[in-house]
Design a protein around this motif. Structure first.
Motif, PDB file in Angstrom:
ATOM      1  N   ALA A   1      -1.199   7.751  -0.132  1.00 47.01           N
ATOM      2  CA  ALA A   1      -1.286   7.472   1.299  1.00 47.01           C
ATOM      3  C   ALA A   1      -1.470   5.974   1.547  1.00 47.01           C
ATOM      4  CB  ALA A   1      -2.441   8.257   1.918  1.00 47.01           C
ATOM      5  N   HIS A   2      -2.306   5.330   0.743  1.00 52.25           N
ATOM      6  CA  HIS A   2      -2.489   3.886   0.885  1.00 52.25           C
ATOM      7  C   HIS A   2      -1.216   3.127   0.515  1.00 52.25           C
ATOM      8  CE1 HIS A   2      -6.995   4.557   0.858  1.00 52.25           C
ATOM      9  NE2 HIS A   2      -6.794   3.783   1.904  1.00 52.25           N
ATOM     10  N   ILE A   3      -0.522   3.570  -0.510  1.00 55.39           N
ATOM     11  CA  ILE A   3       0.753   2.952  -0.883  1.00 55.39           C
ATOM     12  C   ILE A   3       1.747   3.077   0.268  1.00 55.39           C
ATOM     13  CG2 ILE A   3       2.789   3.222  -2.349  1.00 55.39           C
ATOM     14  CD1 ILE A   3       0.771   1.886  -3.974  1.00 55.39           C
ATOM     15  N   SER A   4       1.805   4.250   0.879  1.00 51.93           N
ATOM     16  CA  SER A   4       2.744   4.490   1.969  1.00 51.93           C
ATOM     17  C   SER A   4       2.460   3.581   3.157  1.00 51.93           C
ATOM     18  CB  SER A   4       2.669   5.961   2.396  1.00 51.93           C
ATOM     19  OG  SER A   4       3.517   6.209   3.499  1.00 51.93           O
ATOM     20  N   ARG A   5       1.183   3.462   3.541  1.00 52.29           N
ATOM     21  CA  ARG A   5       0.833   2.589   4.666  1.00 52.29           C
ATOM     22  C   ARG A   5       1.117   1.125   4.346  1.00 52.29           C
ATOM     23  NH1 ARG A   5      -3.415   6.446   5.483  1.00 52.29           N
ATOM     24  NH2 ARG A   5      -4.885   5.259   4.197  1.00 52.29           N
ATOM     25  N   LEU A   6       0.852   0.732   3.094  1.00 49.81           N
ATOM     26  CA  LEU A   6       1.127  -0.642   2.692  1.00 49.81           C
ATOM     27  C   LEU A   6       2.620  -0.935   2.760  1.00 49.81           C
ATOM     28  CD1 LEU A   6       0.229  -3.357   1.532  1.00 49.81           C
ATOM     29  CD2 LEU A   6       0.339  -2.336  -0.758  1.00 49.81           C
ATOM     30  N   ARG A   7       3.450  -0.016   2.299  1.00 52.94           N
ATOM     31  CA  ARG A   7       4.909  -0.205   2.356  1.00 52.94           C
ATOM     32  C   ARG A   7       5.372  -0.419   3.797  1.00 52.94           C
ATOM     33  NH1 ARG A   7       5.964   4.600  -1.734  1.00 52.94           N
ATOM     34  NH2 ARG A   7       6.585   3.476  -3.627  1.00 52.94           N
ATOM     35  N   LYS A   8       4.859   0.389   4.705  1.00 53.80           N
ATOM     36  CA  LYS A   8       5.273   0.280   6.107  1.00 53.80           C
ATOM     37  C   LYS A   8       4.906  -1.082   6.678  1.00 53.80           C
ATOM     38  CE  LYS A   8       5.004   5.257   7.050  1.00 53.80           C
ATOM     39  NZ  LYS A   8       4.254   6.328   7.759  1.00 53.80           N
ATOM     40  N   LYS A   9       3.716  -1.574   6.354  1.00 55.23           N
ATOM     41  CA  LYS A   9       3.291  -2.875   6.871  1.00 55.23           C
ATOM     42  C   LYS A   9       4.105  -4.007   6.245  1.00 55.23           C
ATOM     43  CE  LYS A   9      -1.374  -1.535   8.200  1.00 55.23           C
ATOM     44  NZ  LYS A   9      -2.829  -1.786   8.088  1.00 55.23           N
TER      45      LYS A   9
ATOM     46  N   ASP B   1       7.195  -3.761   5.230  1.00 56.76           N
ATOM     47  CA  ASP B   1       8.522  -3.682   5.859  1.00 56.76           C
ATOM     48  C   ASP B   1       8.503  -4.237   7.278  1.00 56.76           C
ATOM     49  OD1 ASP B   1       9.617  -2.575   3.593  1.00 56.76           O
ATOM     50  OD2 ASP B   1       9.546  -0.504   4.319  1.00 56.76           O
ATOM     51  N   SER B   2       7.493  -3.838   8.057  1.00 54.05           N
ATOM     52  CA  SER B   2       7.456  -4.254   9.466  1.00 54.05           C
ATOM     53  C   SER B   2       7.187  -5.747   9.616  1.00 54.05           C
ATOM     54  CB  SER B   2       6.404  -3.441  10.229  1.00 54.05           C
ATOM     55  OG  SER B   2       5.110  -3.711   9.743  1.00 54.05           O
ATOM     56  N   ASN B   3       6.587  -6.358   8.590  1.00 51.82           N
ATOM     57  CA  ASN B   3       6.322  -7.797   8.634  1.00 51.82           C
ATOM     58  C   ASN B   3       7.360  -8.615   7.871  1.00 51.82           C
ATOM     59  OD1 ASN B   3       3.425  -8.549   9.874  1.00 51.82           O
ATOM     60  ND2 ASN B   3       3.349  -6.500   8.981  1.00 51.82           N
ATOM     61  N   LEU B   4       8.455  -7.954   7.463  1.00 49.64           N
ATOM     62  CA  LEU B   4       9.570  -8.635   6.801  1.00 49.64           C
ATOM     63  C   LEU B   4       9.117  -9.428   5.575  1.00 49.64           C
ATOM     64  CD1 LEU B   4      11.437  -9.961   9.979  1.00 49.64           C
ATOM     65  CD2 LEU B   4      11.782  -7.792   8.745  1.00 49.64           C
ATOM     66  N   ALA B   5       8.288  -8.770   4.740  1.00 50.11           N
ATOM     67  CA  ALA B   5       7.759  -9.439   3.558  1.00 50.11           C
ATOM     68  C   ALA B   5       8.805  -9.629   2.469  1.00 50.11           C
ATOM     69  CB  ALA B   5       6.566  -8.654   2.999  1.00 50.11           C
ATOM     70  N   GLY B   6       9.890  -8.858   2.534  1.00 51.42           N
ATOM     71  CA  GLY B   6      10.955  -9.015   1.550  1.00 51.42           C
ATOM     72  C   GLY B   6      10.597  -8.514   0.165  1.00 51.42           C
ATOM     73  N   VAL B   7       9.664  -7.546   0.094  1.00 48.01           N
ATOM     74  CA  VAL B   7       9.273  -6.970  -1.193  1.00 48.01           C
ATOM     75  C   VAL B   7       9.322  -5.450  -1.098  1.00 48.01           C
ATOM     76  CG1 VAL B   7       7.803  -8.933  -1.813  1.00 48.01           C
ATOM     77  CG2 VAL B   7       6.812  -6.967  -0.613  1.00 48.01           C
ATOM     78  N   VAL B   8       9.368  -4.831  -2.269  1.00 43.39           N
ATOM     79  CA  VAL B   8       9.390  -3.376  -2.352  1.00 43.39           C
ATOM     80  C   VAL B   8       8.346  -2.940  -3.374  1.00 43.39           C
ATOM     81  CG1 VAL B   8      10.777  -1.324  -2.832  1.00 43.39           C
ATOM     82  CG2 VAL B   8      11.857  -3.374  -1.860  1.00 43.39           C
ATOM     83  N   VAL B   9       7.549  -1.921  -3.020  1.00 43.50           N
ATOM     84  CA  VAL B   9       6.616  -1.320  -3.966  1.00 43.50           C
ATOM     85  C   VAL B   9       7.313  -0.115  -4.588  1.00 43.50           C
ATOM     86  CG1 VAL B   9       4.377  -0.238  -4.306  1.00 43.50           C
ATOM     87  CG2 VAL B   9       4.623  -2.100  -2.651  1.00 43.50           C
ATOM     88  N   HIS B  10       7.627  -0.221  -5.872  1.00 43.35           N
ATOM     89  CA  HIS B  10       8.383   0.817  -6.569  1.00 43.35           C
ATOM     90  C   HIS B  10       7.450   1.751  -7.345  1.00 43.35           C
ATOM     91  CE1 HIS B  10      12.199  -1.338  -5.946  1.00 43.35           C
ATOM     92  NE2 HIS B  10      11.544  -2.434  -6.265  1.00 43.35           N
ATOM     93  N   PRO B  11       7.711   3.047  -7.299  1.00 43.27           N
ATOM     94  CA  PRO B  11       6.955   3.971  -8.146  1.00 43.27           C
ATOM     95  C   PRO B  11       7.595   4.072  -9.528  1.00 43.27           C
ATOM     96  CG  PRO B  11       8.444   5.214  -6.742  1.00 43.27           C
ATOM     97  CD  PRO B  11       8.639   3.751  -6.391  1.00 43.27           C
ATOM     98  N   VAL B  12       6.770   4.267 -10.529  1.00 49.75           N
ATOM     99  CA  VAL B  12       7.246   4.593 -11.877  1.00 49.75           C
ATOM    100  C   VAL B  12       6.638   5.947 -12.195  1.00 49.75           C
ATOM    101  CG1 VAL B  12       7.339   3.925 -14.300  1.00 49.75           C
ATOM    102  CG2 VAL B  12       7.366   2.166 -12.519  1.00 49.75           C
ATOM    103  N   ARG B  13       7.436   6.942 -12.165  1.00 49.79           N
ATOM    104  CA  ARG B  13       6.946   8.323 -12.215  1.00 49.79           C
ATOM    105  C   ARG B  13       6.044   8.566 -13.420  1.00 49.79           C
ATOM    106  NH1 ARG B  13      10.664  13.804 -11.606  1.00 49.79           N
ATOM    107  NH2 ARG B  13       8.911  15.277 -11.495  1.00 49.79           N
ATOM    108  N   GLY B  14       4.846   9.087 -13.125  1.00 51.56           N
ATOM    109  CA  GLY B  14       3.910   9.423 -14.178  1.00 51.56           C
ATOM    110  C   GLY B  14       3.160   8.236 -14.761  1.00 51.56           C
ATOM    111  N   VAL B  15       3.452   7.028 -14.263  1.00 54.03           N
ATOM    112  CA  VAL B  15       2.825   5.828 -14.831  1.00 54.03           C
ATOM    113  C   VAL B  15       2.057   5.047 -13.760  1.00 54.03           C
ATOM    114  CG1 VAL B  15       3.185   3.672 -16.087  1.00 54.03           C
ATOM    115  CG2 VAL B  15       4.630   5.662 -16.583  1.00 54.03           C
ATOM    116  N   GLY B  16       2.770   4.568 -12.725  1.00 52.88           N
ATOM    117  CA  GLY B  16       2.114   3.754 -11.712  1.00 52.88           C
ATOM    118  C   GLY B  16       3.106   3.145 -10.744  1.00 52.88           C
ATOM    119  N   TYR B  17       2.905   1.858 -10.384  1.00 55.94           N
ATOM    120  CA  TYR B  17       3.740   1.187  -9.395  1.00 55.94           C
ATOM    121  C   TYR B  17       3.936  -0.270  -9.802  1.00 55.94           C
ATOM    122  CZ  TYR B  17       2.484   5.170  -6.416  1.00 55.94           C
ATOM    123  OH  TYR B  17       2.302   6.424  -5.914  1.00 55.94           O
ATOM    124  N   PHE B  18       4.981  -0.889  -9.244  1.00 58.48           N
ATOM    125  CA  PHE B  18       5.119  -2.336  -9.363  1.00 58.48           C
ATOM    126  C   PHE B  18       5.756  -2.877  -8.094  1.00 58.48           C
ATOM    127  CE2 PHE B  18       9.244  -0.862 -10.818  1.00 58.48           C
ATOM    128  CZ  PHE B  18      10.151  -1.858 -10.456  1.00 58.48           C
TER     129      PHE B  18
END
Length: 226
Positions: free
Chosen positions: A193-201, A203-220
């Motif tokens: 849920a925190h990852i999802s809210r962070l992604r939306k913010k 995107d809406s602030n045009l940060a030009g980054v993506v938070v990617h999931p790595v299934r079963g491991v984590g995120y980058f």
């Protein structure tokens, strides 16, 4: 940012924790050297607040460990052993600051703010940039294309953990240790849920980054779609 508070008086620990949280810190409070040593093995801290008269020994015994494991962490001793000789002993042992008990909460706040502002251990580190997003390691602040990017405490801790390791996978357990308190047990859905809210913010602030999931491991975090 996270703080480790080592204090065996429950009421004082609650008071100090509340003051630290009001300054935007996530606090892990433990009552002994043994518990603190365990916390340092799994958590990363910006500041350690340390009592000296603990059930299993003098809190100063913890200072060499924090210096070896986490040299960027600031150390503030809070102790009833407050005469000049004891203060000198604490500072000579490696503490950054020393405050005697009883203390005024305004002084505590000011000393914590001063320690968190100190850039000495971070001077050699340049800001981390990814896309239009920048993370200043000294001030712990974010900006997008030069404009301050303000987040809630959990979201900021999560983004800081990802930005310090930009373009590298951060394991789920590492994120949980750095974002949530030592005594919290967040569910998988909480982190998502925190990852999802962070992604939306982002995107809406045009940060030009993506938070990617790595299934079963984590995120980058990266500035490219994968």
């Amino acid at each position: 940012m996270r703080a480790l508070l080592v204090e065996d008086e429950p009421e004082l620990a609650m008071l100090v924790s509340r003051e630290l949280e009001a300054q935007g810190l996530s606090v892990d409070a433990v009552p002994s050297l043994t518990a603190a040593s365990g916390a340092l093995l799994v958590g990363t801290y910006a500041i350690l607040l340390l009592d000296r008269r603990l059930p299993d020994g003098d809190g100063l015994r913890l200072v060499p460990l924090i210096r070896a494991k986490q040299p960027e962490c600031s150390v503030l001793v809070i102790s009833a052993l407050g005469d000049v000789a004891q203060r000198v002993a604490g500072l000579d042992a490696g503490a950054d600051d020393y405050i005697g008990k009883p203390f005024h909460v305004d002084e505590l706040r000011a000393r914590v703010r001063a320690l968190l502002r100190r850039p000495a251990r971070l001077q050699k580190l340049a800001p981390v940039r990814c896309g239009a997003l920048e993370f200043d390691l000294t001030s712990r602040q974010f900006s997008v294309s030069g404009t301050p990017f303000i987040l809630r405490r959990r979201e900021a801790a999560l983004l800081a953990a990802l930005m310090r390791r930009a373009r590298r996978v951060v394991q789920r357990d590492t994120l949980i240790r750095e974002v949530y308190g030592f005594d919290e047990e967040p569910s998988q859905n909480t982190l998502e849920a925190h990852i999802s809210r962070l992604r939306k913010k982002l995107d809406s602030n045009l940060a030009g980054v993506v938070v990617h999931p790595v299934r079963g491991v984590g995120y980058f975090i990266d500035d490219r779609q994968c």
